[in-house]
Design an enzyme around this catalytic site. Sequence first.
Site, PDB file in Angstrom:
ATOM      1  N   GLN A   9       0.831  -1.208   0.000  1.00 17.93           N
ATOM      2  CA  GLN A   9       0.000   0.000   0.000  1.00 17.93           C
ATOM      3  C   GLN A   9       0.866   1.260   0.000  1.00 17.93           C
ATOM      4  OE1 GLN A   9      -3.222  -0.867   2.549  1.00 17.93           O
ATOM      5  NE2 GLN A   9      -4.130   1.146   2.441  1.00 17.93           N
ATOM      6  N   SER A  88       4.215  -6.529   2.788  1.00 16.04           N
ATOM      7  CA  SER A  88       2.865  -6.472   3.361  1.00 16.04           C
ATOM      8  C   SER A  88       1.834  -7.007   2.358  1.00 16.04           C
ATOM      9  CB  SER A  88       2.557  -5.035   3.810  1.00 16.04           C
ATOM     10  OG  SER A  88       1.340  -4.978   4.521  1.00 16.04           O
ATOM     11  N   LEU A  89       0.946  -6.162   1.844  1.00 21.86           N
ATOM     12  CA  LEU A  89      -0.023  -6.560   0.824  1.00 21.86           C
ATOM     13  C   LEU A  89       0.662  -7.274  -0.347  1.00 21.86           C
ATOM     14  CD1 LEU A  89      -2.644  -6.249  -1.005  1.00 21.86           C
ATOM     15  CD2 LEU A  89      -1.740  -4.006  -1.580  1.00 21.86           C
ATOM     16  N   ARG A 113      -9.108  -8.969   2.853  1.00 17.86           N
ATOM     17  CA  ARG A 113      -8.078  -8.382   3.725  1.00 17.86           C
ATOM     18  C   ARG A 113      -8.313  -6.872   3.882  1.00 17.86           C
ATOM     19  NH1 ARG A 113      -2.849  -5.929   3.220  1.00 17.86           N
ATOM     20  NH2 ARG A 113      -1.238  -6.874   4.536  1.00 17.86           N
ATOM     21  N   HIS A 195      -0.082  -4.094  11.054  1.00 17.59           N
ATOM     22  CA  HIS A 195       1.008  -4.913  11.611  1.00 17.59           C
ATOM     23  C   HIS A 195       1.238  -4.634  13.098  1.00 17.59           C
ATOM     24  CE1 HIS A 195       1.682  -6.285   7.589  1.00 17.59           C
ATOM     25  NE2 HIS A 195       1.716  -5.031   7.181  1.00 17.59           N
ATOM     26  N   GLN A 244       0.762 -12.429   9.529  1.00 19.67           N
ATOM     27  CA  GLN A 244       1.322 -11.177   8.993  1.00 19.67           C
ATOM     28  C   GLN A 244       0.561  -9.918   9.424  1.00 19.67           C
ATOM     29  OE1 GLN A 244       0.426  -9.087   5.635  1.00 19.67           O
ATOM     30  NE2 GLN A 244       2.140  -9.809   4.418  1.00 19.67           N
TER      31      GLN A 244
END
Length: 297
Positions: A9, A88-89, A113, A195, A244
Amino acid sequence: MKAYVFPGQGAQFSGMGLDLYENSDIAQHLFEDANEILGFHITDIMFEGTAEQLKETKVTQPAIFLHSTILAKTLGDSFQPDMVAGHSLGELSALVANGTLSFEDGLKLVSKRALAMQKACEVQPSTMAAVLGLENDVVEKICGTTEGIVVAANYNCPGQLVISGEIEAINKACETLKEEGARRALVLPVGGAFHSPLMEPAREELAAAIEATQFNKPNCPIYQNVTASAITNENEIKKNLIAQLTAPVKWTQSVQQMIADGATSFTEVGPGKVLQGLVKKIDRSMETSGASLNIEA
Protein backbone atom coordinates in the site's frame (compact mmCIF):
# COMPACT_ATOMS: atom_id res chain seq x y z
CA MET A 1 19.59 -15.79 -9.11
CA LYS A 2 16.67 -13.52 -9.96
CA ALA A 3 14.53 -12.13 -7.13
CA TYR A 4 11.17 -10.52 -7.90
CA VAL A 5 9.59 -8.21 -5.31
CA PHE A 6 6.05 -6.82 -5.07
CA PRO A 7 5.07 -3.49 -3.46
CA GLY A 8 2.41 -2.79 -0.83
CA GLN A 9 0.00 0.00 0.00
CA GLY A 10 1.17 3.52 -0.82
CA ALA A 11 2.49 2.77 -4.32
CA GLN A 12 -0.82 3.60 -6.06
CA PHE A 13 -1.19 6.42 -8.59
CA SER A 14 -3.97 7.72 -10.82
CA GLY A 15 -3.89 6.05 -14.24
CA MET A 16 -2.18 2.91 -12.94
CA GLY A 17 -2.59 -0.13 -15.18
CA LEU A 18 -4.06 1.74 -18.16
CA ASP A 19 -0.97 1.02 -20.31
CA LEU A 20 -1.36 -2.69 -19.53
CA TYR A 21 -5.06 -2.66 -20.40
CA GLU A 22 -4.51 -0.84 -23.70
CA ASN A 23 -1.53 -2.90 -24.89
CA SER A 24 -2.17 -6.46 -23.74
CA ASP A 25 -5.09 -8.81 -24.43
CA ILE A 26 -4.09 -10.89 -21.38
CA ALA A 27 -4.19 -7.79 -19.18
CA GLN A 28 -7.52 -6.62 -20.58
CA HIS A 29 -9.09 -10.01 -19.93
CA LEU A 30 -7.77 -10.13 -16.33
CA PHE A 31 -8.90 -6.58 -15.55
CA GLU A 32 -12.42 -7.41 -16.81
CA ASP A 33 -12.40 -10.57 -14.65
CA ALA A 34 -11.37 -8.43 -11.66
CA ASN A 35 -14.35 -6.09 -12.17
CA GLU A 36 -16.64 -9.15 -12.07
CA ILE A 37 -14.98 -10.70 -8.99
CA LEU A 38 -15.00 -7.46 -6.99
CA GLY A 39 -18.52 -6.47 -8.02
CA PHE A 40 -17.53 -2.93 -9.03
CA HIS A 41 -15.52 -1.36 -11.83
CA ILE A 42 -12.15 -0.96 -10.14
CA THR A 43 -10.68 -0.25 -13.59
CA ASP A 44 -12.60 3.06 -13.75
CA ILE A 45 -11.02 4.19 -10.47
CA MET A 46 -7.54 2.91 -11.38
CA PHE A 47 -7.48 4.45 -14.85
CA GLU A 48 -9.43 7.68 -14.28
CA GLY A 49 -10.02 8.08 -10.53
CA THR A 50 -8.61 10.77 -8.28
CA ALA A 51 -5.82 10.19 -5.74
CA GLU A 52 -8.50 10.52 -3.05
CA GLN A 53 -10.62 7.72 -4.55
CA LEU A 54 -7.56 5.50 -4.91
CA LYS A 55 -6.68 6.02 -1.24
CA GLU A 56 -9.77 4.16 -0.02
CA THR A 57 -8.50 0.87 1.45
CA LYS A 58 -11.08 -1.30 -0.36
CA VAL A 59 -9.73 0.18 -3.63
CA THR A 60 -6.03 0.67 -2.85
CA GLN A 61 -5.17 -2.90 -1.93
CA PRO A 62 -6.89 -4.63 -4.89
CA ALA A 63 -5.57 -1.92 -7.26
CA ILE A 64 -1.93 -2.50 -6.31
CA PHE A 65 -2.42 -6.27 -6.33
CA LEU A 66 -3.97 -6.11 -9.81
CA HIS A 67 -1.22 -3.90 -11.22
CA SER A 68 1.48 -6.26 -9.88
CA THR A 69 -0.04 -9.62 -10.76
CA ILE A 70 -1.28 -8.58 -14.20
CA LEU A 71 2.08 -6.99 -15.05
CA ALA A 72 3.79 -10.24 -14.04
CA LYS A 73 1.46 -12.20 -16.36
CA THR A 74 2.29 -9.92 -19.32
CA LEU A 75 6.02 -10.61 -18.93
CA GLY A 76 5.60 -13.99 -20.61
CA ASP A 77 8.58 -16.37 -20.70
CA SER A 78 10.92 -13.69 -19.38
CA PHE A 79 9.25 -14.05 -15.97
CA GLN A 80 11.30 -16.83 -14.37
CA PRO A 81 11.74 -15.99 -10.67
CA ASP A 82 14.17 -17.97 -8.52
CA MET A 83 12.67 -16.35 -5.42
CA VAL A 84 9.92 -13.85 -4.60
CA ALA A 85 8.88 -11.55 -1.74
CA GLY A 86 6.21 -8.92 -1.22
CA HIS A 87 5.99 -6.00 1.19
CA SER A 88 2.86 -6.47 3.36
CA LEU A 89 -0.02 -6.56 0.82
CA GLY A 90 2.60 -7.40 -1.83
CA GLU A 91 3.02 -10.84 -0.28
CA LEU A 92 -0.32 -11.86 -1.84
CA SER A 93 0.86 -10.60 -5.25
CA ALA A 94 4.05 -12.66 -4.81
CA LEU A 95 2.00 -15.77 -3.99
CA VAL A 96 0.05 -15.44 -7.24
CA ALA A 97 3.30 -14.81 -9.15
CA ASN A 98 4.93 -18.01 -7.86
CA GLY A 99 1.83 -20.15 -8.44
CA THR A 100 0.80 -20.69 -4.79
CA LEU A 101 -2.51 -18.88 -5.34
CA SER A 102 -4.68 -18.53 -8.43
CA PHE A 103 -5.30 -14.96 -9.66
CA GLU A 104 -8.98 -15.20 -8.68
CA ASP A 105 -8.33 -16.56 -5.17
CA GLY A 106 -5.57 -14.02 -4.60
CA LEU A 107 -7.88 -11.14 -5.56
CA LYS A 108 -10.69 -12.45 -3.31
CA LEU A 109 -8.29 -12.67 -0.36
CA VAL A 110 -6.93 -9.16 -1.03
CA SER A 111 -10.46 -7.77 -1.10
CA LYS A 112 -11.36 -9.54 2.17
CA ARG A 113 -8.08 -8.38 3.72
CA ALA A 114 -8.76 -4.75 2.77
CA LEU A 115 -12.31 -4.79 4.17
CA ALA A 116 -11.26 -6.59 7.38
CA MET A 117 -8.43 -4.10 7.96
CA GLN A 118 -10.77 -1.17 7.28
CA LYS A 119 -13.20 -2.55 9.86
CA ALA A 120 -10.44 -3.02 12.45
CA CYS A 121 -9.32 0.59 11.89
CA GLU A 122 -12.84 1.83 12.62
CA VAL A 123 -13.03 -0.11 15.91
CA GLN A 124 -10.10 1.78 17.42
CA PRO A 125 -8.51 5.01 16.12
CA SER A 126 -4.85 4.25 15.53
CA THR A 127 -1.95 5.24 13.29
CA MET A 128 1.66 4.64 12.22
CA ALA A 129 4.84 6.75 12.21
CA ALA A 130 8.10 6.58 10.26
CA VAL A 131 11.28 6.73 12.34
CA LEU A 132 14.53 7.65 10.59
CA GLY A 133 18.11 7.57 11.83
CA LEU A 134 17.95 5.28 14.87
CA GLU A 135 19.10 1.68 15.43
CA ASN A 136 16.30 -0.91 15.54
CA ASP A 137 17.01 -1.91 19.14
CA VAL A 138 16.66 1.72 20.34
CA VAL A 139 13.28 2.05 18.61
CA GLU A 140 12.12 -1.33 19.95
CA LYS A 141 13.16 -0.39 23.50
CA ILE A 142 11.25 2.93 23.36
CA CYS A 143 8.15 1.18 22.00
CA GLY A 144 8.41 -1.33 24.84
CA THR A 145 8.59 1.35 27.53
CA THR A 146 5.90 3.69 26.12
CA GLU A 147 2.49 3.50 27.80
CA GLY A 148 -0.23 2.05 25.57
CA ILE A 149 0.05 -0.08 22.42
CA VAL A 150 2.96 0.83 20.16
CA VAL A 151 5.17 -1.67 18.30
CA ALA A 152 7.78 -1.85 15.55
CA ALA A 153 5.78 -2.64 12.40
CA ASN A 154 7.93 -2.31 9.24
CA TYR A 155 11.69 -2.90 9.15
CA ASN A 156 12.11 -1.20 5.77
CA CYS A 157 15.88 -0.68 5.57
CA PRO A 158 18.70 0.14 8.00
CA GLY A 159 17.78 3.38 9.78
CA GLN A 160 14.15 3.35 8.59
CA LEU A 161 11.57 1.70 10.81
CA VAL A 162 7.81 2.28 10.94
CA ILE A 163 6.01 2.03 14.30
CA SER A 164 2.33 1.26 14.73
CA GLY A 165 -0.24 1.61 17.51
CA GLU A 166 -2.70 3.76 19.44
CA ILE A 167 -2.62 7.46 18.47
CA GLU A 168 -1.62 8.72 21.92
CA ALA A 169 1.06 6.05 22.32
CA ILE A 170 2.48 6.85 18.87
CA ASN A 171 2.65 10.57 19.67
CA LYS A 172 4.42 9.89 22.98
CA ALA A 173 6.85 7.46 21.36
CA CYS A 174 7.65 10.01 18.61
CA GLU A 175 8.57 12.64 21.22
CA THR A 176 10.87 10.20 23.03
CA LEU A 177 12.43 8.99 19.76
CA LYS A 178 13.30 12.56 18.77
CA GLU A 179 14.84 13.11 22.21
CA GLU A 180 16.92 9.96 21.64
CA GLY A 181 18.28 11.41 18.39
CA ALA A 182 15.91 10.23 15.64
CA ARG A 183 16.43 12.32 12.51
CA ARG A 184 12.67 12.20 12.02
CA ALA A 185 9.70 10.64 13.77
CA LEU A 186 6.79 11.48 11.54
CA VAL A 187 3.16 10.37 11.90
CA LEU A 188 1.98 8.93 8.57
CA PRO A 189 -1.34 9.67 6.80
CA VAL A 190 -2.67 6.10 7.21
CA GLY A 191 -6.03 4.88 8.42
CA GLY A 192 -4.85 2.58 11.18
CA ALA A 193 -2.20 0.59 13.04
CA PHE A 194 -1.29 -2.05 10.48
CA HIS A 195 1.01 -4.91 11.61
CA SER A 196 0.18 -4.36 15.28
CA PRO A 197 -1.98 -6.14 17.89
CA LEU A 198 -4.79 -3.72 16.98
CA MET A 199 -5.27 -5.70 13.75
CA GLU A 200 -6.33 -8.82 15.70
CA PRO A 201 -10.02 -8.60 14.59
CA ALA A 202 -8.85 -8.44 10.95
CA ARG A 203 -6.44 -11.34 11.48
CA GLU A 204 -9.24 -13.54 12.83
CA GLU A 205 -11.53 -12.63 9.94
CA LEU A 206 -8.86 -13.23 7.31
CA ALA A 207 -7.70 -16.49 8.93
CA ALA A 208 -11.03 -18.15 8.09
CA ALA A 209 -10.82 -17.01 4.45
CA ILE A 210 -7.19 -18.16 4.10
CA GLU A 211 -7.95 -21.57 5.63
CA ALA A 212 -10.81 -22.04 3.13
CA THR A 213 -8.60 -21.16 0.11
CA GLN A 214 -6.65 -23.62 -2.06
CA PHE A 215 -2.88 -23.09 -1.72
CA ASN A 216 -0.65 -24.90 -4.26
CA LYS A 217 2.99 -25.96 -4.12
CA PRO A 218 4.94 -22.81 -5.14
CA ASN A 219 7.21 -22.74 -8.21
CA CYS A 220 9.92 -21.04 -6.18
CA PRO A 221 10.46 -20.01 -2.53
CA ILE A 222 8.70 -17.00 -1.05
CA TYR A 223 10.52 -15.01 1.63
CA GLN A 224 7.66 -14.15 3.94
CA ASN A 225 7.37 -10.96 6.01
CA VAL A 226 6.90 -12.82 9.29
CA THR A 227 9.91 -15.14 9.07
CA ALA A 228 12.27 -13.40 6.60
CA SER A 229 13.18 -16.87 5.34
CA ALA A 230 12.53 -19.04 2.27
CA ILE A 231 9.22 -20.92 2.55
CA THR A 232 7.97 -23.58 0.13
CA ASN A 233 5.49 -25.50 2.28
CA GLU A 234 1.87 -24.50 1.59
CA ASN A 235 0.72 -24.94 5.21
CA GLU A 236 3.58 -22.81 6.52
CA ILE A 237 2.79 -20.16 3.90
CA LYS A 238 -0.83 -20.07 5.12
CA LYS A 239 0.20 -19.81 8.78
CA ASN A 240 2.64 -16.95 8.07
CA LEU A 241 0.13 -15.10 5.89
CA ILE A 242 -2.41 -15.17 8.74
CA ALA A 243 0.20 -14.01 11.29
CA GLN A 244 1.32 -11.18 8.99
CA LEU A 245 -1.54 -8.80 9.89
CA THR A 246 -0.47 -8.46 13.53
CA ALA A 247 3.27 -9.14 13.11
CA PRO A 248 6.04 -6.84 11.81
CA VAL A 249 7.13 -6.76 8.16
CA LYS A 250 10.76 -7.91 8.27
CA TRP A 251 11.70 -6.41 4.91
CA THR A 252 15.35 -5.60 5.67
CA GLN A 253 15.89 -9.10 7.03
CA SER A 254 14.08 -10.71 4.05
CA VAL A 255 16.23 -8.90 1.47
CA GLN A 256 19.42 -9.70 3.41
CA GLN A 257 18.44 -13.38 3.52
CA MET A 258 17.61 -13.43 -0.22
CA ILE A 259 21.07 -11.99 -0.94
CA ALA A 260 22.69 -14.53 1.42
CA ASP A 261 20.80 -17.29 -0.46
CA GLY A 262 22.19 -16.15 -3.82
CA ALA A 263 20.02 -13.31 -5.19
CA THR A 264 22.02 -11.29 -7.73
CA SER A 265 19.26 -8.96 -8.98
CA PHE A 266 15.94 -7.60 -7.73
CA THR A 267 13.09 -6.70 -10.09
CA GLU A 268 10.14 -4.75 -8.68
CA VAL A 269 6.81 -5.78 -10.21
CA GLY A 270 4.06 -3.20 -9.73
CA PRO A 271 3.54 0.55 -9.37
CA GLY A 272 6.38 2.77 -8.14
CA LYS A 273 10.04 2.25 -7.25
CA VAL A 274 9.88 2.14 -3.45
CA LEU A 275 11.23 -1.40 -3.09
CA GLN A 276 14.10 -0.78 -5.52
CA GLY A 277 15.13 2.13 -3.30
CA LEU A 278 14.92 0.02 -0.13
CA VAL A 279 16.98 -2.80 -1.68
CA LYS A 280 19.69 -0.28 -2.63
CA LYS A 281 19.72 1.05 0.95
CA ILE A 282 20.07 -2.51 2.26
CA ASP A 283 22.88 -3.41 -0.21
CA ARG A 284 24.19 -0.71 -2.54
CA SER A 285 25.91 -3.27 -4.81
CA MET A 286 22.63 -5.01 -5.76
CA GLU A 287 21.30 -4.68 -9.29
CA THR A 288 17.70 -3.38 -9.23
CA SER A 289 15.11 -2.67 -11.93
CA GLY A 290 11.39 -2.28 -12.51
CA ALA A 291 9.41 -4.76 -14.62
CA SER A 292 7.92 -3.30 -17.79
CA LEU A 293 5.15 -4.48 -20.07
CA ASN A 294 5.91 -7.04 -22.74
CA ILE A 295 3.79 -5.70 -25.63
CA GLU A 296 3.63 -9.12 -27.33
CA ALA A 297 1.71 -10.63 -24.41
